[in-house]
Structure formats: C-alpha cells, structure tokens
Scaffold this active site. Structure first.
Site, PDB file in Angstrom:
ATOM      1  N   SER A 100       0.853  -1.193   0.000  1.00 45.82           N
ATOM      2  CA  SER A 100       0.000   0.000   0.000  1.00 45.82           C
ATOM      3  C   SER A 100       0.887   1.240   0.000  1.00 45.82           C
ATOM      4  O   SER A 100       2.042   1.182   0.413  1.00 45.82           O
ATOM      5  CB  SER A 100      -0.884   0.019   1.241  1.00 45.82           C
ATOM      6  OG  SER A 100      -0.105   0.358   2.373  1.00 45.82           O
ATOM      7  N   ASP A 101       0.304   2.353  -0.442  1.00 45.68           N
ATOM      8  CA  ASP A 101       0.974   3.615  -0.183  1.00 45.68           C
ATOM      9  C   ASP A 101       0.792   3.913   1.306  1.00 45.68           C
ATOM     10  O   ASP A 101      -0.047   3.301   1.989  1.00 45.68           O
ATOM     11  CB  ASP A 101       0.411   4.739  -1.054  1.00 45.68           C
ATOM     12  CG  ASP A 101       1.378   5.932  -1.150  1.00 45.68           C
ATOM     13  OD1 ASP A 101       2.330   5.998  -0.343  1.00 45.68           O
ATOM     14  OD2 ASP A 101       1.182   6.798  -2.016  1.00 45.68           O
ATOM     15  N   TRP A 102       1.548   4.850   1.800  1.00 41.45           N
ATOM     16  CA  TRP A 102       1.596   5.135   3.235  1.00 41.45           C
ATOM     17  C   TRP A 102       0.211   5.585   3.759  1.00 41.45           C
ATOM     18  O   TRP A 102      -0.309   6.612   3.310  1.00 41.45           O
ATOM     19  CB  TRP A 102       2.670   6.168   3.512  1.00 41.45           C
ATOM     20  CG  TRP A 102       4.037   5.591   3.789  1.00 41.45           C
ATOM     21  CD1 TRP A 102       4.851   5.933   4.838  1.00 41.45           C
ATOM     22  CD2 TRP A 102       4.765   4.582   3.064  1.00 41.45           C
ATOM     23  NE1 TRP A 102       6.016   5.191   4.805  1.00 41.45           N
ATOM     24  CE2 TRP A 102       5.995   4.361   3.733  1.00 41.45           C
ATOM     25  CE3 TRP A 102       4.494   3.813   1.923  1.00 41.45           C
ATOM     26  CZ2 TRP A 102       6.933   3.419   3.298  1.00 41.45           C
ATOM     27  CZ3 TRP A 102       5.431   2.885   1.495  1.00 41.45           C
ATOM     28  CH2 TRP A 102       6.623   2.702   2.174  1.00 41.45           C
ATOM     29  N   THR A 103      -0.369   4.772   4.620  1.00 39.23           N
ATOM     30  CA  THR A 103      -1.705   5.037   5.207  1.00 39.23           C
ATOM     31  C   THR A 103      -2.822   5.145   4.165  1.00 39.23           C
ATOM     32  O   THR A 103      -3.692   5.992   4.280  1.00 39.23           O
ATOM     33  CB  THR A 103      -1.730   6.322   6.081  1.00 39.23           C
ATOM     34  OG1 THR A 103      -1.592   7.455   5.229  1.00 39.23           O
ATOM     35  CG2 THR A 103      -0.642   6.342   7.139  1.00 39.23           C
ATOM     36  N   SER A 104      -2.785   4.275   3.178  1.00 44.59           N
ATOM     37  CA  SER A 104      -3.882   4.311   2.201  1.00 44.59           C
ATOM     38  C   SER A 104      -4.800   3.107   2.377  1.00 44.59           C
ATOM     39  O   SER A 104      -5.444   2.662   1.439  1.00 44.59           O
ATOM     40  CB  SER A 104      -3.332   4.336   0.783  1.00 44.59           C
ATOM     41  OG  SER A 104      -2.703   3.107   0.488  1.00 44.59           O
TER      42      SER A 104
END
Ligand code: BGC
Length: 690
Positions: free
Chosen positions: A247-251
């Site tokens: 995932s992208d950061w906190t997605s």
C-alpha cells in the site's frame, strides 16, 4: 580506491550482460522455499510480516526463521531516507531523454546507491500518466504517453533490479492529481484504463519483472486502490505479477478490504492488517488464513529471489558517493533538457559576446521536486548553472546580478540567461496540485529583463507545462530543464555553450493554456468548465470523483478528436543541427514489421535526433486516436553523417483494448506507419495491410 571502483564497475556491467531473464524473476525454487517458510510460521508471525515496522520504511524480520527486516527508501530522484546521496534528474527529465539506456543508467546508479546503504526496496519509479499540468507530482513521472512511460519504466527498473535491489513501481493506479488524493475517486472506463493508465505497470511486470507494486491513495471507480480486487487480482496478477503489492503510506481503510482485495504489505505499519484485527475474522470464518499465507508467500518469494535471505543487503564495496552513480546522473542530465525555442541566441559561443549574465532565482541554486521525492544531495556534488558557466573557462566571462533589481545599463549589452521556475522543494511536491503560473513574480521579472535586453535565453525548472504566455514572444530562446539533478548545472552549461546539442523531447503535449487540454473540463473534482481551476471541496464533498471523460483521447491523442492544436506537440524539441528523413521501407518481421528509414544530419553540429514511429489506423472499426507512438530511436550523428535506422513494431503495436472481450484485439485493415520528428511532425509514411 580506484581498484575497488573498477572492480565494482565490472560487476555492474557483468550482471547486466547476463540478464536475459530479468534479475529478480521468481523461480519455482524461490516459491517453494517461501511456501516452506510460511508453513513454519505462526499466525502472529504471518500477521507481522504483512505490514511495515512502526517508524516506517522497513519490513519486519523473523529471526528464528532467518528472515531479515528489509529497508526501504524513496525514490525517485535518488535514495532519500536517512541519507545524503546522488541526486539524479527527476522522472520527467529521464522520460524526456527518450533514451532507454539513460533510463537504465539512472536505475543502475540508484541501485548501486541503495546497495551501498543496505536498502532493499527502492520506492520508485513513479509512472502515473501526465493528465494535466496541474498535478503536483508530474515531475516524478514519465509524461502522457503510455508507450514512452512503459519503455522508460521497464529500462529504469531493470537498471535498479540488476543491482540486486527491488524496484517498487507506483502508484497503481489512475492517480493523476494530488488535490484530495485520498478522497477523490477516479471514474474511468476499462478501455481507457488499459490503453493509457495501466500500460507502464504492465510493461514493468511483463518486461522487467518488477519486484513490488505500490497501490495509489485514490479510490478507482469507488474502491480504494489498496483494496481493489479489480486492480490487483483481475489486472496486476493476471499480467503475471508474482511479486509484492504494497500500500501507499496510510492508504488502507479496512481489514477485510485489504485482506481479500489482494494487498500483500500494508505500509508504513499494520493499521488494519494486524494480528488483533485479523485473528477474530479468521476465527469467525469471515476471512481465510490461506489469504494471509498467500501474502506471506508473495513477500518471501520476492525477497528470496533478490537474495536477501542469503547475502547482506549492504554491499560495502560500493562507496556512498560513487563515481559510477555520478556519471549516470550526468549522462541523464545532458539528455533531458528540451529546447523549445531558439531564434539564434544559442549556443552562446566563447568567441562571440563574452559578457554573459546568468541571473534569476535558480541561477545559483540546484532546486529539486519535494515531498517523498525530495532528495538530500551529497555535499559539494550539486553544481549550479552559474557555477558551471563560470567554470567553462576559455573565454567565457560570466557574472550574475540580482534578478529583482537589475542594473539596466550593464544588462542591456550583455547576453542574458535567466534561470527560473520551481525554485525550491515546495514548488512542486506531492499532496497538492500546482499553479500554472511561475511562482514569485517571475513572469514580470522575465518580461522586464526582456524589455531591457534583446537577447534573452530563459531556462525553466519544471515538472510539466506552465504559463509562458506573458513573455514567450519577447525572448530568444527557451529551454525546459526539468529538475536536472546534481549535474543539471554542468549539463546545461554544456548545452548553452554548444559543447553538446540539446536532445530532449517533450514527454507531454505543451498546449499553451490549461483550457486547451482535453482533460481540462474533467480534471479535479471540479466538473464544470471554470477556467480558474479551484477545487470545490464543499460542493462535491459528498461524493468527490474525477471523471476521465476524455477517455483514451488524452494529450496528443485528443488533438483531432477535440479539434485543438498545441503550442508545442508531444515529442517536440529543437537541437543545433538539422536532420533529414528519407527512404522508408516497412517489411514484415516476427509477427510485426521492421520500419527502416535513412536519417541524415544536414546541419553543422554533432547532434541527436529522436525518430518517432507512430501507428495510424486508416478507417478503423472502433474509435481510435489518429496516431499513437509505438517505437522510437535516438540517434547521434556527426555533421553530414547518415544512418539507416530500424525500429521494430511488434504485432501488439496495432492492438486496442476491447471491453467486450476484456482483452486486446487487432483488426484487419490498412494502417499508416508514420515516422516523425514529433506527434505533429510526420515526415515519412507507408501504408501496410493487416
Ligand atoms: C507517497 C509515496 C511514497 C511514500 C513513502 C507517500 O506519501 O505517495 O510515493 O513512496 O509516501 O514516503
């Protein structure tokens, strides 16, 4: 020291030469070894492995099984995290080189820098398609054309991975604006997604066997990318991706969505994929432990294939400030800049007017794009344009002056080079869209200087199109310098002084106004036709989405469809010489065609031409763009020299995506094979029948 460098150089080359199967390809043995390890893991350990460590930028290790924690770093302008490192030209500059070996060289430089620091995952390249000049991250990406982006990405990824480092291509997918990037859903049809927005990711999987794919922040058709089985399973895995999906950061938003959607690794930490949330869902039969096993296998087989279980990630024989990397940064910096205009101002010869004034906000700085792409260059390695021009020596007398307070009398008789554009890391960065106009009253300053001096060259740091209408008719030369990296200054000095001819080409259509872009009415969440794009969050907050209504007709593909002509077409760029094209022949070869033509340098400078091959279907059965780029070759020729160039078009160059069959289709019929200097500059053409 010299010995060490030479030995490592040799290693760099020999690994590359051996790589017929892309480095990092997962073998049956890698897979079996991963499966065996997963069998020995407890559920708690498995849940640990599928998320990043608190503090970010690394995976968890499991010591008892010999599984190491693996470090990550952004990308894409060099190795960013916790270190200073070689600063490479930004993605747009690499794409503008239209040179696969430049892209590969940047990749191998970054790969070496990562190995030197024990970094196992590079979070690059970024390949989201340039849909509008407003996207704040355009500088990181490879432009508007899926073929150019795909070729550049595959080459760069091979460069990184051949050094034994995992490349993480990002952001999958349809992430083409920064405004409200977590909230705005990209509404897109299947054909457009496949033909335009997926192409570089697919090439990364099929051609380069990219080790990891990072999902994007935005929802696509209403489902967040990290939780989208359509993106991850029906597309990415269907293309053969056996590596990691992170995932992208906190997605990430829900445990069930991430677990069943196909995500393997939640970054930067296990906010939704953690033991305490997963265990009860397994106990209650809501999710299957096999889904968790599969994620662990994907992660482990990738890090096994890259050797991380069998060797240290850090290669201490590679210096952190590596000569090879510096060379790759310089090679790329020279080939990126695009000369848009030259009415006799360039090159500035040492024997002409020797009083050269280099001024402007960027004259004596080396700016870079910001956000996660920010870079902390190695001290002493970044050279400004002013310093580089001053060290040209040999008759060049170069001075500077305050661009906001010029001395009109002394400037009037000089040769002026203004260096402006994005001036620090805040000018272009993730998480917000950017202004079309140059910052800080630069337009007014350029105009004022051009009113004093008749011989102005303007050089601009930018990631994409910007508004040059205020002064373009008042100046004599314009160069787009992108963010050129630590060697951007010396590379520009070589170009400006004529030591090398400019050879970059536009990787996007330069429309000349925001409104001309076919995507303009649909860009952002502002779906009305206001000319001053401002997101209207309040109005659309309940259901923010951006409709990709222009479909496959983005960039130059939209010119005929929407009846608009750009200021400078896709693929455009001037040089100091002239090239003539002749003698086209098209012969069937290997399920496609070989397109051959003769290229002659008829000018006075050694220079490079980017010969572009477009396929133009004649009377197609379905709506198709007038022409699409399907091949290119960059050729350097001495004055008077000729060369026969051959560009191979595979059968797939004629295909389009058919939603009816959820796949690619090639129709029989007539096609023009067009060879041109740019998308609007076709010079040779031949019709073939399929
Ligand atoms: C960016 C990614 C980046 C990540 C880690 C995110 O904000 O979108 O491109 O890799 O941060 O820095």
């Amino acid at each position: 020291m010299i010995r060490t460098i030479l030995t490592t150089f040799a290693l760099t080359v020999s690994i590359a030469a051996m790589a017929t199967i892309p480095y990092g390809t997962i073998s049956k043995e890698d897979h079996n070894r991963a499966v065996d390890l997963v069998r020995q893991m407890t559920l708690e350990e498995k849940c640990t492995l599928i998320s990043g460590q608190v503090g970010g930028f690394q995976t968890f290790g499991i010591e008892r099984l010999g599984i190491p924690a693996v470090k990550m770093s952004d990308g894409p302008q060099g190795v960013r995290n916790d270190t200073r490192s070689t600063y490479y030209p930004c993605g747009m500059s690499v794409a503008a080189s239209f040179n696969r070996s430049v892209a590969k060289g940047v990749g191998s430089g970054i790969g070496c820098d990562a190995r030197a620091r024990g970094v196992g995952f590079m979070l690059c390249p970024g390949v989201n398609i340039y849909r509008s000049a407003s996207c704040g991250r355009n500088f990181e990406y490879f432009g508007e054309d899926p073929y150019l982006a795909a070729e550049t990405a595959a080459s760069l990824i091979c460069g990184i991975q051949e050094q034994g480092v995992i490349s993480t291509i990002k952001h999958f997918a349809v992430n083409n604006q920064e405004y409200d990037r977590h909230g705005v859903s990209s509404s897109i049809d299947e054909r457009t997604a496949n033909e335009i927005y997926f192409a570089a990711f697919r090439a990364a999987v099929e051609k380069a066997r990219v080790g990891a794919v990072m999902t994007s922040y935005n929802p696509v058709n209403g489902v967040h990318a990290a939780e989208s089985p359509w993106l991850i399973k029906d597309n990415l895995r269907a293309w053969g991706h056996q590596g990691i999906v992170m995932s992208d950061w906190t997605s990430t938003y829900s445990t069930i969505g991430c677990v069943t959607g196909g995500l393997d690794l939640e970054m930067p930490r296990g906010r939704v994929m953690n033991y305490s949330l997963i265990k009860p869902l397994i106990d209650n039969g809501v999710i299957d432990e096999k889904d968790i096993d599969l994620k662990c296998v994907n992660i482990l087989q990738t890090i096994i294939a890259f050797g991380f279980l069998d060797r240290p990630m850090k290669d201490s024989s590679i210096p952190e400030d590596y000569e090879y990397s510096r060379e790759m940064a310089m090679n790329a910096a020279v080939e990126g800049p695009v000369m848009l205009l030259n009415e006799g101002a360039l090159p500035i010869r040492s024997n002409r007017r020797n009083d050269i004034v280099v001024l402007g906000p960027n004259a004596d700085v080396v700016p870079y794009g910001g956000g996660s792409g920010e870079i902390f260059p190695i001290e002493g390695r970044s050279v400004s344009l002013l310093a580089a021009m001053q060290s040209l020596g040999k008759g060049y007398k170069v001075r500077t002056m305050d661009w906001k307070n010029v001395d009109a009398a002394s400037l009037a008789k000089a040769t002026a080079v203004i260096f402006a554009g994005g001036y620090d890391k805040r000018s272009e960065a993730e998480n917000r869209d950017k202004d079309y106009r140059l910052p800080d009253g630069q337009d007014e300053a350029i105009k004022a200087i051009a009113a004093i001096n008749p011989n102005v060259t303007v050089v601009i740091n930018t990631g994409g199109e910007f508004d040059l209408n205020a002064w373009k008719d008042d100046v004599k030369a314009i160069i787009l310098a992108w963010y050129g990296g630590q060697a951007g200054g010396p590379a520009l000095a070589d170009i400006i002084s004529g030591k090398v001819s400019p050879s970059g080409r536009l990787p996007f259509t330069f429309w000349g106004s925001l409104e001309k872009n076919p995507a303009f009415p649909h860009y952002g969440i502002n779906t009305d036709k206001k000319t001053d794009y401002k997101p209207h969050q309040e109005r659309y907050a309940k259901y923010p989405f951006t409709q990709y209504s222009e479909g496959i007709f983005i960039g130059y593909r939209g010119e005929d469809k929407f009846g608009v002509k750009p200021l400078f077409p896709f693929g455009y760029g001037l040089t100091y010489s002239r090239f003539e094209y002749s003698d086209i022949s098209v012969t069937p070869s290997d399920g496609g065609f070989d397109v051959s033509f003769k290229l002659t340098n008829t000018g006075k400078f050694k220079a490079s031409e980017v010969a572009q091959v477009y396929v133009a279907p004649i009377a197609p059965n379905v709506l198709r763009p007038t022409r699409e780029l399907k091949g290119y070759d960059k050729v350097t020729l001495a004055p008077g020299e000729s060369r026969i160039c051959t560009v191979h078009l595979p059968g797939s160059a004629f295909a389009y995506y058919s939603p009816a069959i959820h796949g690619w289709k090639t129709d029989n019929g007539n096609y023009d094979i067009q060879v041109g200097r740019n998308a609007d500059g076709i010079v040779l053409s031949k019709t073939v029948v399929l």
